[in-house]
Design a protein around this motif. Structure first.
Motif, short mmCIF file in Angstrom:
data_model
loop_
_atom_site.label_atom_id
_atom_site.label_comp_id
_atom_site.label_asym_id
_atom_site.label_seq_id
_atom_site.Cartn_x
_atom_site.Cartn_y
_atom_site.Cartn_z
N THR A 1 7.63 14.16 -4.78
CA THR A 1 6.33 14.77 -5.02
C THR A 1 5.28 13.77 -5.51
O THR A 1 4.09 13.96 -5.31
N ARG A 2 5.73 12.71 -6.13
CA ARG A 2 4.78 11.81 -6.79
C ARG A 2 4.04 10.93 -5.77
O ARG A 2 4.67 10.16 -5.05
N PRO A 3 2.71 11.02 -5.69
CA PRO A 3 2.00 10.18 -4.72
C PRO A 3 1.94 8.72 -5.17
O PRO A 3 1.92 8.44 -6.37
N LEU A 4 1.91 7.81 -4.21
CA LEU A 4 1.78 6.38 -4.52
C LEU A 4 0.30 6.02 -4.54
O LEU A 4 -0.47 6.49 -3.71
N ARG A 5 -0.09 5.16 -5.49
CA ARG A 5 -1.50 4.72 -5.56
C ARG A 5 -1.71 3.48 -4.71
O ARG A 5 -0.85 2.57 -4.68
N ALA A 6 -2.88 3.42 -4.06
CA ALA A 6 -3.24 2.22 -3.30
C ALA A 6 -3.49 1.07 -4.27
O ALA A 6 -3.88 1.28 -5.42
N LEU B 1 2.76 -0.03 1.34
CA LEU B 1 1.35 0.33 1.16
C LEU B 1 0.90 1.38 2.19
O LEU B 1 -0.05 2.12 1.93
N CYS B 2 1.58 1.46 3.33
CA CYS B 2 1.25 2.51 4.31
C CYS B 2 1.44 3.90 3.70
O CYS B 2 0.87 4.88 4.17
N HIS B 3 2.28 3.99 2.66
CA HIS B 3 2.58 5.30 2.06
C HIS B 3 1.69 5.61 0.87
O HIS B 3 1.84 6.67 0.25
N ALA B 4 0.81 4.69 0.49
CA ALA B 4 -0.03 4.90 -0.70
C ALA B 4 -1.31 5.64 -0.33
O ALA B 4 -1.81 5.52 0.80
N HIS B 5 -1.84 6.38 -1.28
CA HIS B 5 -3.06 7.17 -1.06
C HIS B 5 -4.28 6.29 -1.25
O HIS B 5 -4.51 5.79 -2.35
N GLY B 6 -5.07 6.12 -0.19
CA GLY B 6 -6.28 5.30 -0.31
C GLY B 6 -6.15 4.03 0.51
O GLY B 6 -5.25 3.89 1.34
N THR B 7 -7.06 3.08 0.29
CA THR B 7 -7.04 1.82 1.06
C THR B 7 -6.51 0.70 0.18
O THR B 7 -7.04 0.44 -0.90
#
Ligand code: UD1
Length: 422
Positions: free
Chosen positions: A289-294, A317-323
């Motif tokens: 459930t925990r999102p990854l940070r860019a 990093l493809c799995h992280a939210h943001g750029t």
């Protein structure tokens, strides 16, 4: 040519034990060719690059036997200063034989120009600069490099560029030179310290390895007759840590040196991956459930972020939210795997030496090629996190550097099999 078939999407659980360091093993085995007596090297990884350098050393006349991770070495029967076979060209680290054979003979060495992973121009001008400072003349012809000296005398060497290979090569060459050699702007990678510790255990006098100034006081004889254990592989450990972060799960990576992992552990924590550091292990946790940070990565010489973990980290990093950004500063062409990731759905643009990665992306399976050792490992991680059945082919390149890769991943619950293909 062989392939890995990976059914992705399952989290990884359990423990994985890290093997001995590939890059330390290559420097240490070549460095052992300098000794005046036999020695024993422990924790030697059973991987194809190591088996190749063992064969190359046998071709020189040395006796080497690898049994359950322990390498018995007797270099006293070496009968040549020349190593120019195809095997020598196959691996990058064979350039350490220049330092070892020159140091052994004190007069000459001739070695085929090295190959290895193709991620940009790989000059050896700093190695040559160092040998010249010791009094040798270098010439390159017919794909070989030859160094000749009437005698080797220690001097001050300033590297214009921080080079792992040149630092190790010059420590080896200077270990038996007359007087003191000072290397300024030396590289500081863990395996440099390991090669220095190995040579010191065998009788050398090297001080300052792990800092940017290394002093080597030459000794006339390196008796050997000792045993030395190789450090755990920083890059292998990091690859498993990133694999868990990408595929999710809860894994303890054992037999590592946590200090060596700091550049990665800190970035993973920044992204929101759970990291628990033990004495010689790191537990990595990421739940569903925990999102990854860019975040932004930049590769640099140690203690900066290792370029050899760059492709694996880009997959994460493809799995992280943001750029996110991945800035490669060590090699000029190390993003060749990005096209393969794009086939899996990744949103990555590379400009100059910076990859911009938009996420999160649910990667999907594809048939992709391992183009070099670490890029290959990165594609396996992509396959573990992707939906569907990924085929990574040309996996021999991955097996240059990962001991029992498939077995270790299977033990963590990954669905991965190796198969010969045409
Ligand atoms: C070693 C590692 C490799 C890793 C690299 C950087 C081994 C066997 N391989 O490679 O996995 O990616 O360190 O951590 O240990 N350079 C020069 N002139 C030289 C030598 C190097 O300009 O004479 C440049 C290179 O082009 C590169 C940078 O310096 O841009 C770093 O190279 P170097 O540290 O020497 O890498 P290797 O020792 O070949």
């Amino acid at each position: 040519m062989s392939s890995y078939f990976i059914d992705g999407g399952s989290p990884l659980y359990g423990d994985v034990v890290v093997s001995g360091s590939k890059n330390a093993a290559l420097g240490i085995i070549a460095g052992a060719m300098l000794l005046d007596g036999p020695c024993q090297i422990e924790n030697v990884p059973d991987i194809s690059d190591v088996l190749k350098i063992i064969d190359i050393c046998r071709d020189l006349g040395a006796r080497l036997e690898l049994e359950n991770g322990v390498l018995h070495v007797d270099p006293t029967s070496i009968n040549t200063t020349t190593a120019v076979s195809q095997r020598v060209r196959d691996i990058r680290a064979s350039y350490y034989l220049l330092g070892a054979l020159l140091g052994r003979s004190q007069h000459e060495a001739k070695v085929a120009l090295p190959g290895g992973c193709n991620f940009g121009t790989r000059p050896i001008d700093q190695h040559v600069k160092g040998f010249e400072a010791l009094g040798a003349e270098a010439t390159i012809s017919y794909g070989n490099i030859e160094v000749r000296a009437s005698r080797l005398v220690g001097d001050h060497i300033y590297f214009d560029k921080t080079s792992v290979g040149a630092t190790i090569n010059l420590m080896i060459a200077a270990a038996k030179a007359e007087g003191t050699t000072t290397i300024v702007n030396a590289a500081r990678e863990p395996h440099i310290v390991d090669v220095a510790n190995f040579l010191n255990t065998m009788g050398a006098r090297i001080r300052g390895a792990g800092t940017d100034v290394i002093r080597i006081t030459g000794v006339p004889v390196l008796p050997g007759r000792a045993s030395y254990p190789i450090i755990p592989d920083q890059i292998e450990a990091g690859t498993y840590m990133i694999a868990v972060a990408a595929a999710r799960g809860d894994v303890t990576v054992r037999n590592l040196i946590p200090k060596h992992m700091e550049p990665l552990s800190i970035k993973l924590e920044e992204m929101g991956v759970g990291i628990e550091v033990g004495e010689d292990s790191i537990r990595v946790r990421r739940n569903g459930t925990r999102p990854l940070r860019a975040t932004a990565f930049k590769t640099m010489p140690y203690p900066g972020f290792p370029t050899d973990l760059q492709p694996q980290s880009t997959v994460l990093l493809c799995h992280a939210h943001g750029t996110s950004t991945m800035h490669e500063t060590v090699w000029d062409n190390r993003f060749q795997y990005v096209d393969d990731l794009k086939m899996m759905g990744a949103q990555i643009e590379v400009r100059d030496h910076i990859a911009m990665i938009k996420g999160p992306t649910q990667l999907t399976a594809a048939r992709i090629e391992a183009r070099d050792l670490r890029a290959g490992a990165a594609l396996v991680i992509a396959g573990l996190a992707a939906l569907g059945r990924t085929e990574v082919f040309s996996v021999e390149l991955i097996e240059r550097g990962y001991e029992h890769f498939v077995d270790k991943l299977q033990q963590l619950g990954a669905s991965i099999v190796r198969s010969e293909s045409c």
